[in-house]
Design a protein around this motif. Structure first.
Motif, PDB file in Angstrom:
ATOM      1  N   CYS A 120     -18.039  32.345  11.709  1.00  0.00           N
ATOM      2  CA  CYS A 120     -17.007  30.557  11.751  1.00  0.00           C
ATOM      3  C   CYS A 120     -16.472  30.178  11.068  1.00  0.00           C
ATOM      4  N   ARG A 121     -15.346  28.662  11.618  1.00  0.00           N
ATOM      5  CA  ARG A 121     -14.739  28.443  10.360  1.00  0.00           C
ATOM      6  C   ARG A 121     -13.928  26.779  10.801  1.00  0.00           C
ATOM      7  N   ARG A 122     -15.248  26.408  10.196  1.00  0.00           N
ATOM      8  CA  ARG A 122     -15.111  24.681  10.164  1.00  0.00           C
ATOM      9  C   ARG A 122     -14.192  24.102   9.192  1.00  0.00           C
ATOM     10  N   VAL A 123     -13.341  23.258  10.105  1.00  0.00           N
ATOM     11  CA  VAL A 123     -11.915  22.870   9.355  1.00  0.00           C
ATOM     12  C   VAL A 123     -12.436  21.121   9.314  1.00  0.00           C
ATOM     13  N   SER A 124     -12.484  20.245   7.883  1.00  0.00           N
ATOM     14  CA  SER A 124     -12.091  19.332   7.488  1.00  0.00           C
ATOM     15  C   SER A 124     -10.896  18.441   7.302  1.00  0.00           C
ATOM     16  N   ALA A 125     -10.618  17.660   8.050  1.00  0.00           N
ATOM     17  CA  ALA A 125      -8.989  17.728   8.163  1.00  0.00           C
ATOM     18  C   ALA A 125      -9.172  16.636   6.438  1.00  0.00           C
ATOM     19  N   MET A 126      -9.628  15.342   6.921  1.00  0.00           N
ATOM     20  CA  MET A 126     -10.530  14.732   5.558  1.00  0.00           C
ATOM     21  C   MET A 126     -11.658  15.237   4.955  1.00  0.00           C
ATOM     22  N   ALA A 127     -10.857  15.983   3.672  1.00  0.00           N
ATOM     23  CA  ALA A 127     -12.685  16.198   3.087  1.00  0.00           C
ATOM     24  C   ALA A 127     -13.242  15.199   2.513  1.00  0.00           C
ATOM     25  N   SER A 128     -12.011  14.345   2.162  1.00  0.00           N
ATOM     26  CA  SER A 128     -12.409  13.320   0.802  1.00  0.00           C
ATOM     27  C   SER A 128     -11.275  12.161   1.058  1.00  0.00           C
ATOM     28  N   ILE A 129     -11.269  11.508   0.395  1.00  0.00           N
ATOM     29  CA  ILE A 129     -10.344  10.026   0.653  1.00  0.00           C
ATOM     30  C   ILE A 129     -10.829   9.131  -0.493  1.00  0.00           C
ATOM     31  N   PRO A 130      -9.156   9.594  -1.765  1.00  0.00           N
ATOM     32  CA  PRO A 130     -10.296   9.210  -3.554  1.00  0.00           C
ATOM     33  C   PRO A 130      -9.103   7.449  -2.883  1.00  0.00           C
ATOM     34  N   THR A 131      -9.730   6.941  -3.898  1.00  0.00           N
ATOM     35  CA  THR A 131      -8.455   5.808  -4.574  1.00  0.00           C
ATOM     36  C   THR A 131      -7.953   6.011  -5.717  1.00  0.00           C
ATOM     37  N   ARG A 132      -7.342   5.596  -6.329  1.00  0.00           N
ATOM     38  CA  ARG A 132      -6.481   5.096  -7.704  1.00  0.00           C
ATOM     39  C   ARG A 132      -6.164   3.367  -7.068  1.00  0.00           C
TER      40      ARG A 132
ATOM     41  N   MET B  64      -6.919  16.179   1.231  1.00  0.00           N
ATOM     42  CA  MET B  64      -6.545  17.940   1.548  1.00  0.00           C
ATOM     43  C   MET B  64      -7.263  18.081   2.505  1.00  0.00           C
ATOM     44  N   VAL B  65      -6.398  18.748   3.633  1.00  0.00           N
ATOM     45  CA  VAL B  65      -7.029  19.894   4.599  1.00  0.00           C
ATOM     46  C   VAL B  65      -7.805  20.580   3.669  1.00  0.00           C
ATOM     47  N   THR B  66      -8.730  21.822   4.241  1.00  0.00           N
ATOM     48  CA  THR B  66      -9.676  22.096   3.241  1.00  0.00           C
ATOM     49  C   THR B  66     -10.547  22.737   4.120  1.00  0.00           C
ATOM     50  N   ASN B  67     -10.729  24.318   4.239  1.00  0.00           N
ATOM     51  CA  ASN B  67     -11.329  25.492   5.148  1.00  0.00           C
ATOM     52  C   ASN B  67     -12.436  25.528   4.628  1.00  0.00           C
ATOM     53  N   ARG B  68     -13.551  25.891   5.285  1.00  0.00           N
ATOM     54  CA  ARG B  68     -15.064  26.448   4.111  1.00  0.00           C
ATOM     55  C   ARG B  68     -15.490  27.675   6.117  1.00  0.00           C
TER      56      ARG B  68
ATOM     57  N   GLN C  59       0.558  -0.627   0.103  1.00  0.00           N
ATOM     58  CA  GLN C  59       0.035  -0.120   0.036  1.00  0.00           C
ATOM     59  C   GLN C  59       0.614   1.334  -0.010  1.00  0.00           C
ATOM     60  N   TYR C  60       0.673   2.329  -1.112  1.00  0.00           N
ATOM     61  CA  TYR C  60       1.036   3.205  -0.635  1.00  0.00           C
ATOM     62  C   TYR C  60       0.528   4.733  -0.620  1.00  0.00           C
ATOM     63  N   ILE C  61       0.627   4.974   0.029  1.00  0.00           N
ATOM     64  CA  ILE C  61      -0.487   6.648   0.985  1.00  0.00           C
ATOM     65  C   ILE C  61       0.661   7.528   0.580  1.00  0.00           C
ATOM     66  N   GLY C  62      -0.226   9.089  -0.223  1.00  0.00           N
ATOM     67  CA  GLY C  62       0.939  10.228  -0.546  1.00  0.00           C
ATOM     68  C   GLY C  62      -0.268  11.017  -0.854  1.00  0.00           C
ATOM     69  N   GLY C  63      -0.106  12.280  -1.507  1.00  0.00           N
ATOM     70  CA  GLY C  63      -1.004  13.282  -1.503  1.00  0.00           C
ATOM     71  C   GLY C  63      -1.038  13.357  -3.410  1.00  0.00           C
ATOM     72  N   ASP C  64      -1.043  14.455  -3.324  1.00  0.00           N
ATOM     73  CA  ASP C  64      -1.323  14.395  -5.119  1.00  0.00           C
ATOM     74  C   ASP C  64      -0.201  14.429  -5.723  1.00  0.00           C
ATOM     75  N   SER C  65       0.886  15.594  -4.770  1.00  0.00           N
ATOM     76  CA  SER C  65       2.423  15.176  -5.412  1.00  0.00           C
ATOM     77  C   SER C  65       2.982  14.106  -5.770  1.00  0.00           C
ATOM     78  N   HIS C  66       2.587  13.151  -4.478  1.00  0.00           N
ATOM     79  CA  HIS C  66       3.554  11.685  -4.798  1.00  0.00           C
ATOM     80  C   HIS C  66       2.280  11.149  -5.855  1.00  0.00           C
TER      81      HIS C  66
END
Length: 268
Positions: free
Chosen positions: A256-268, A242-246, A200-207
């Motif tokens: 107020c700001r609600r931060v979702s640390a794991m807004a989405s986890i797409p898989t490829r 990616m961390v997103t602010n809404r 299993q390889y886990i990384g961000g978009d840049s990876h």
């Protein structure tokens, strides 16, 4: 590309057909003439996002992602094209400013001859170096590291202080982890076979679009020289969200700001 098409359109008076439309109000709405098949005057530029096809014969009304697959199948069935995946790997950079990246086993003798030496590997870094920010490699200021002997003639020589991109290390070091004390080769293929390829390889978009392509290249190279028997270094890829602010407005008018640390986890 859009600019080039626009310039050609004006130069040669080419008619332009509108073949794709947005599917979301969040996408750009491009001015066009709904009554004319020719958009060469009305449309300032092309729509380049994913959308829904129009004026495209049997593919009209289909999502562009689905239509692309069907068009490729149609081309293959009729013998004038086929689907293909293209990967573009950039050249590895060579830097004179890094300290801890991959070094070259190159030596310059007094005669100005450049002498590589496999026997001088690995090139070990000194324990201390001064980081001046002058643009010169920190290694260049360590006399004990720079001043050495030529592996060919035995005379005085200077050690090369350039370094290669750190991807040169990280593209294969997980193979080395399986056999870290091997002094005669990068790793024992039989030992590495017990642990690789990676599950299993886990990384961000840049990876997903950078490092993973480099490590795939490196694995194919090691396959070609007999170090591994497979072509792909990992079995599964998980691209982390990616961390997103809404920002949300409350009934009181305060924000107020609600931060979702794991807004989405797409898989490829």
């Amino acid at each position: 590309m859009t600019s080039a098409i626009s310039n050609s359109r004006k130069k040669y008076s080419l008619p332009i057909r509108r073949v794709i439309e947005r599917i979301s109000h969040q996408q750009e709405s491009i001015v066009h003439d709904s009554l004319s098949p020719d958009q060469s005057i009305a449309m300032p530029h092309a729509f380049t996002d994913y959308g829904i096809l129009v004026n495209s014969a049997e593919w009209s009304g289909k999502l562009s992602e689905d239509a692309i697959v069907e068009m490729a199948q149609y081309a293959a069935a009729h013998g004038f094209g086929e689907a293909a995946v293209t990967y573009r790997i950039r050249d590895w950079g060579v830097s004179r400013q890094r300290f801890w990246a991959r070094r070259f086993p190159l030596f310059t003798a007094k005669s100005a001859a450049r002498c590589p030496s496999r026997k001088r590997l690995p090139v070990r870094l000194p324990d201390h170096a001064e980081f001046t920010g002058s643009g010169e490699s920190p290694l260049a200021g360590v006399a004990d590291f720079v001043n050495t002997t030529c592996p060919k003639c035995g005379g005085e020589a200077k050690r090369d202080t350039d370094t290669m991109d750190t991807f040169v290390d990280s593209s294969w070091y997980f193979f080395r982890y399986t056999d870290p004390r091997n002094e005669s080769s990068p790793f024992d293929p039989e030992i590495a076979k017990q642990w690789t390829p990676v599950d299993q390889y886990i990384g961000g978009d840049s990876h997903a679009v950078m490092h993973l392509i480099y490590t795939r290249f490196w694995t194919k190279f090691m396959r070609d020289i007999g170090l591994v028997s497979f072509a792909e270094p990992v079995k599964k890829l998980l691209t982390q969200g990616m961390v997103t602010n809404r920002v949300e407005e409350l009934t009181s008018g305060r924000r107020c700001r609600r931060v979702s640390a794991m807004a989405s986890i797409p898989t490829r």
